[in-house]
Every structure is written in structure tokens, then in C-alpha cells.
Design a protein around this motif. Structure first.
Motif, PDB file in Angstrom:
ATOM      1  N   ALA A  43      -2.065  -6.535   0.791  1.00  0.00           N
ATOM      2  CA  ALA A  43      -3.591  -6.270   1.200  1.00  0.00           C
ATOM      3  C   ALA A  43      -4.448  -7.313   2.329  1.00  0.00           C
ATOM      4  CB  ALA A  43      -5.019  -6.371  -0.103  1.00  0.00           C
ATOM      5  N   ASP A  44      -3.475  -8.628   2.255  1.00  0.00           N
ATOM      6  CA  ASP A  44      -3.964  -9.618   2.794  1.00  0.00           C
ATOM      7  C   ASP A  44      -3.756  -8.629   4.669  1.00  0.00           C
ATOM      8  OD1 ASP A  44      -5.183 -11.289   1.473  1.00  0.00           O
ATOM      9  OD2 ASP A  44      -3.744 -12.690   1.645  1.00  0.00           O
ATOM     10  N   LEU A  45      -2.412  -8.170   4.394  1.00  0.00           N
ATOM     11  CA  LEU A  45      -1.807  -8.110   5.779  1.00  0.00           C
ATOM     12  C   LEU A  45      -2.913  -7.082   5.985  1.00  0.00           C
ATOM     13  CD1 LEU A  45       1.963  -7.929   5.421  1.00  0.00           C
ATOM     14  CD2 LEU A  45       0.602  -9.026   7.055  1.00  0.00           C
ATOM     15  N   ALA A  46      -2.963  -5.880   5.081  1.00  0.00           N
ATOM     16  CA  ALA A  46      -3.409  -4.682   5.388  1.00  0.00           C
ATOM     17  C   ALA A  46      -5.284  -4.469   5.789  1.00  0.00           C
ATOM     18  CB  ALA A  46      -3.604  -3.349   3.902  1.00  0.00           C
ATOM     19  N   ALA A  47      -5.646  -5.904   5.691  1.00  0.00           N
ATOM     20  CA  ALA A  47      -7.536  -6.400   6.526  1.00  0.00           C
ATOM     21  C   ALA A  47      -7.046  -7.116   8.044  1.00  0.00           C
ATOM     22  CB  ALA A  47      -7.835  -7.350   5.352  1.00  0.00           C
ATOM     23  N   VAL A  48      -6.093  -7.593   7.993  1.00  0.00           N
ATOM     24  CA  VAL A  48      -5.884  -7.888   9.530  1.00  0.00           C
ATOM     25  C   VAL A  48      -5.373  -6.828  10.186  1.00  0.00           C
ATOM     26  CG1 VAL A  48      -3.592  -8.944   9.116  1.00  0.00           C
ATOM     27  CG2 VAL A  48      -5.371  -9.806  11.089  1.00  0.00           C
ATOM     28  N   ARG A  49      -4.567  -5.817  10.093  1.00  0.00           N
ATOM     29  CA  ARG A  49      -3.945  -5.075  10.585  1.00  0.00           C
ATOM     30  C   ARG A  49      -5.236  -3.843  10.362  1.00  0.00           C
ATOM     31  NH1 ARG A  49       1.333  -4.212   7.290  1.00  0.00           N
ATOM     32  NH2 ARG A  49       2.680  -5.323   8.821  1.00  0.00           N
ATOM     33  N   GLY A  50      -6.131  -3.575   9.418  1.00  0.00           N
ATOM     34  CA  GLY A  50      -7.198  -2.393  10.213  1.00  0.00           C
ATOM     35  C   GLY A  50      -8.015  -3.502  10.957  1.00  0.00           C
ATOM     36  N   ALA A  51      -8.480  -4.761  10.990  1.00  0.00           N
ATOM     37  CA  ALA A  51      -9.179  -4.985  12.188  1.00  0.00           C
ATOM     38  C   ALA A  51      -8.556  -4.799  13.338  1.00  0.00           C
ATOM     39  CB  ALA A  51      -9.404  -6.271  11.727  1.00  0.00           C
ATOM     40  N   GLY A  52      -7.445  -4.171  13.847  1.00  0.00           N
ATOM     41  CA  GLY A  52      -7.169  -4.330  14.948  1.00  0.00           C
ATOM     42  C   GLY A  52      -5.892  -5.079  15.025  1.00  0.00           C
ATOM     43  N   TYR A  53      -4.820  -5.294  14.051  1.00  0.00           N
ATOM     44  CA  TYR A  53      -3.966  -6.398  14.546  1.00  0.00           C
ATOM     45  C   TYR A  53      -2.541  -5.419  14.978  1.00  0.00           C
ATOM     46  CZ  TYR A  53      -7.454  -9.950  15.804  1.00  0.00           C
ATOM     47  OH  TYR A  53      -8.615 -10.815  16.503  1.00  0.00           O
ATOM     48  N   THR A  54      -1.536  -5.859  15.328  1.00  0.00           N
ATOM     49  CA  THR A  54      -0.563  -5.369  15.577  1.00  0.00           C
ATOM     50  C   THR A  54       0.467  -6.401  14.802  1.00  0.00           C
ATOM     51  OG1 THR A  54       0.147  -6.362  17.623  1.00  0.00           O
ATOM     52  CG2 THR A  54      -0.732  -3.817  17.776  1.00  0.00           C
TER      53      THR A  54
END
Length: 182
Positions: free
Chosen positions: A131-142
Motif C-alpha cells: 500500500a505504501d508503494l502504491a500510494a507513492v506510485r499513485g502520486a506519479g512516481y516511477t
């Protein structure tokens, strides 16, 4: 009082004095952390090289946000003072954004995700959740940017640990507790 000894400026090799002079030009003086690091030129070189290399991986405000979030999570008063000063005076961040970064957020939603993720990296010792990874990816980070975020967080931890072990004397305006005017 700092627990590790900083050498006298004249007692360090010329290449170390050169490094300290460059730091002094940036700050207007040589902060105690760098003066202490001068006692071990290899460690000073590692810190300076890492900082220089990481200046290219993410924009300055994002790096400042990470450093503030990590330093708050890790309880490093010296790093909070330095990063608050640098973020404000050299990075153009508002006091509100500095406070938010320390609290794991930001006025910018994308940087807020970075601040939360960086604090999770510290608090979980790198064992972030899906979920932490999904949140930062969801903010647009590759994924390459996530690697950069983790690396900047670890660089902040390195100096946090050095300054926490040393109990480095704060020689820059101390950071106020979050939510107070300094």
C-alpha cells in the motif's frame, strides 16, 4: 556539547580544507557537522560525494521534503535545524511547508506522498507495505524515482545517525517544534 572532536582547520590536509572552504562558501560558515567530519577525510568525502550525486536525482524541494521528514522521524535536532534553514533560506520553502514536511506532508500533494513514504521507509526500516508503494506510485512516481527517494532518505539517515551519535552542537538557528513560529 558535541561528543566527537573536530580538528582545527589548520590541522587537516589541504584537500579537506578545500572541501570545508566550499561548504563555508555555501553557508557563510562551516557547520559543526562538516567540521567534525573533517576528522575522517574519507567519511567527509563519502558524505560530500553522496550529497553531490543525489542533487541530480530529484528536484531540490522534494529532496528537502525528504530530509525534513526523515530527520523528524529519526529525531535528529541538528539535521532538523540545518534542513529547516537550507529549505527556507536556500530552497525557498515556506515555514508552513517545512512544518508539513516534518509532519510527513506538504502543501504540494505529490511531495506530501514523498514525505509520507520517506517516513514509512524510516519507521519500517525499509519494509514498506504494498500500500505504501502504491500510494507513492499513485502520486506519479516511477520506480526509478522511488529508488531515488529511498536513497535520499538513507543519505538523510546517515547524517542523522552521525549527528545523533555526536550530539552535534547546533550552530545554525534551531528548528522550532512543528506548528510553532521560530
Amino acid at each position: 556539547m558535541s561528543r566527537l572532536n573536530a580538528p582545527e582547520y589548520g590541522d587537516v590536509p589541504a584537500h579537506v580544507r578545500n572541501t570545508l572552504d566550499k561548504v563555508g562558501m555555501q553557508f557563510g560558515f562551516v557547520p559543526n557537522m562538516f567540521a567534525t567530519l573533517a576528522s575522517n577525510p574519507a567519511v567527509l568525502d563519502v558524505v560530500m560525494t553522496l550529497q553531490g550525486s543525489l542533487a541530480r536525482v530529484l528536484d531540490a524541494r522534494t529532496r528537502h521534503t525528504i530530509a525534513l521528514a526523515v530527520s523528524e522521524a529519526n529525531g535528529c535536532d541538528y539535521c532538523l535545524a540545518v534542513h529547516s534553514y537550507v529549505s527556507s533560506e536556500l530552497g525557498g520553502m515556506s515555514s508552513d511547508d517545512i512544518d508539513l514536511a516534518r509532519a510527513g506532508s506538504s502543501i504540494d500533494p505529490k511531495r506530501a506522498a514523498v514525505a509520507r513514504f520517506a517516513q514509512q521507509v524510516v519507521e519500517s526500516r525499509g519494509r514498506v507495505s504494498d500500500a505504501d508503494l502504491a500510494a507513492v506510485r499513485g502520486a506519479g512516481y516511477t520506480d526509478p524515482q522511488i529508488l531515488a527517494i529511498v536513497t535520499v532518505a538513507v543519505q538523510a539517515l546517515l547524517t542523522n545517525f552521525i549527528n545523533n551519535v555526536n550530539q552535534t552542537d547546533i550552530d545554525i538557528p534551531a528548528a522550532s517544534p512543528v506548528g510553532t513560529q521560530g
